[in-house]
Design an enzyme around this catalytic site. Sequence first.
Site, PDB file in Angstrom:
ATOM      1  CG  HIS A 245      -0.181   0.038   2.523  1.00  0.00           C
ATOM      2  ND1 HIS A 245       0.328   1.203   3.055  1.00  0.00           N
ATOM      3  CD2 HIS A 245       0.171  -0.942   3.374  1.00  0.00           C
ATOM      4  CE1 HIS A 245       0.953   0.943   4.185  1.00  0.00           C
ATOM      5  NE2 HIS A 245       0.873  -0.366   4.404  1.00  0.00           N
TER       6      HIS A 245
ATOM      7  CD  GLU B  34       1.609  -5.444   7.929  1.00  0.00           C
ATOM      8  OE1 GLU B  34       1.714  -6.634   7.577  1.00  0.00           O
ATOM      9  OE2 GLU B  34       2.446  -4.581   7.648  1.00  0.00           O
TER      10      GLU B  34
END
Length: 197
Positions: free
Chosen positions: A11, A92
């Site tokens: 990201h 994550e």
Amino acid sequence: MIRAPIYFVRHGETDWNAEGRLQGQRDIALNRKGVAQAAEVGERLAGLVGGDVATLPYLSSPMERTRHTMEGLRRSLGLDPAGYTTDPRLREIGFGAWEGLTWKDVRRSDPARSQARDRDRWGFCPPGEGAESYAMVAERVRPLLDSLDGPTIIVAHGGVARAVMVTLGVANPEEAPHLEILQGRVLVLEAGGRRWV
């Protein structure tokens, strides 16, 4: 074993990235630089994948920063921003009680555990609810990777990238936690190894 290339995108930048804070499973938005990186990585993908870029599967972590990166890169490719799938196995790594802290904060407030992590970065699990080791993340993503049957574009996180590289055999558990995972670039994982574009 890698059967087909995986185009892995971390990201774009968030304010917590810029401040060196552990985001883990906190939902932090992209900052202005991160939005620009999403568009830039779309252009890189177009040059890398060519005409197939519209036909490949697109998978994303369900977290806000990854979804917005995915939507930004798809928009830059002229594709429907919403034309992708999320998978919770791509979220994550959880840093538990350490989320929101910098590594300097962690070393100051929790020196014993910080030193334990330095001795075993792959296997160490931080304190607190939802915390994970990289080894645990690797087990989480393995079934997803095993299910891929062709070239795939994935948008996820730095910790996930490390777990994916070890699971696919293009990095080992000792080196993976120390590798820099770039933003605004594409990590190509293929039978010959790994490379950044």
